[in-house]
Write a protein that holds these residues in place. Structure first.
Motif, short mmCIF file in Angstrom:
data_model
loop_
_atom_site.label_atom_id
_atom_site.label_comp_id
_atom_site.label_asym_id
_atom_site.label_seq_id
_atom_site.Cartn_x
_atom_site.Cartn_y
_atom_site.Cartn_z
N GLN A 25 0.83 -1.21 0.00
CA GLN A 25 0.00 0.00 0.00
C GLN A 25 0.86 1.25 0.00
O GLN A 25 0.56 2.23 -0.69
N TYR A 28 2.89 1.12 -3.78
CA TYR A 28 2.15 1.09 -5.04
C TYR A 28 0.84 1.86 -5.01
O TYR A 28 0.30 2.18 -6.05
N GLN A 29 0.33 2.14 -3.82
CA GLN A 29 -0.90 2.92 -3.72
C GLN A 29 -0.67 4.28 -3.06
O GLN A 29 -1.60 5.00 -2.78
N ARG A 30 0.60 4.56 -2.79
CA ARG A 30 1.04 5.86 -2.25
C ARG A 30 0.35 6.22 -0.94
O ARG A 30 0.03 7.38 -0.70
N ARG A 31 0.16 5.25 -0.11
CA ARG A 31 -0.45 5.49 1.20
C ARG A 31 0.66 5.69 2.23
O ARG A 31 1.11 4.76 2.88
#
Length: 181
Positions: A25, A28-31
């Motif tokens: 996360q 790759y999901q920029r969290r």
């Protein structure tokens, strides 16, 4: 097989463990909030084993400028800047630099990773004198084959560093014997 250039490696957990989803996360999901949680896990489990580690500096594994612009942040730095270490260890994000690599490393086998990573890293010239005789901690999010960390250690030792210690959030299982040739 030649011994690695780095001197020690400490890992929090295995890659296919409970922390993998949070790392994905983050990357790759920029969290970015996941970096905080992962750093808490590191701080809770690794503070005791790492108290005896003596080092001068902590550097994250760098991203190339192109990758940094694409992702918007360096996940290794986001983790490293949040972890606790002794007051003697100074954290620096821009001492190590990386040339851009057009191929994605994640799917490569061990031999190809070692070839592809050769001469990929360099020391920012303005910090070169800082490294002489120092002991460095390199922080990375994932250690797969060890090629990246080994190449960084080689470059650092070629630039006068006396000791390189890896701190890694997650470690994949060792490659099978077929890949060790």
């Amino acid at each position: 097989m030649n011994p690695p250039f780095f001197d020690e490696t400490y890992c929090l957990d295995r890659y296919d463990g409970i922390l993998q989803a949070a790392l994905h996360q983050l990357k790759y999901q920029r969290r970015l909030a996941c970096a905080h949680g992962l750093a808490i896990a590191w701080n809770e489990r690794m503070i005791e084993p790492l108290q005896a580690v003596e080092a001068d500096f902590l550097f994250p594994v760098p991203l190339s400028q192109e990758k940094l612009c694409f992702r918007g942040f360096n996940q290794s730095w986001e983790l490293a800047r949040r972890i606790r270490c002794t007051v003697n260890i100074q954290k620096h994000a821009h001492v190590l630099m990386r040339h851009h690599h057009t191929q994605h490393q994640a799917a490569e086998n061990r031999i190809n990773r070692h070839k592809a990573i050769r001469d990929m890293f360099y020391v920012n010239p303005q910090y070169q004198a800082l490294l002489q005789g120092s002991s460095i901690v390199i922080f990375d999010d994932v250690m797969t084959s060890g090629a990246t960390l080994n190449e960084i250690a080689r470059v650092l030792k070629d630039n006068g560093v006396s000791r390189v210690i890896n701190w890694v959030l997650l470690r994949t299982q060792r490659p099978s014997k077929q890949l060790r040739n």
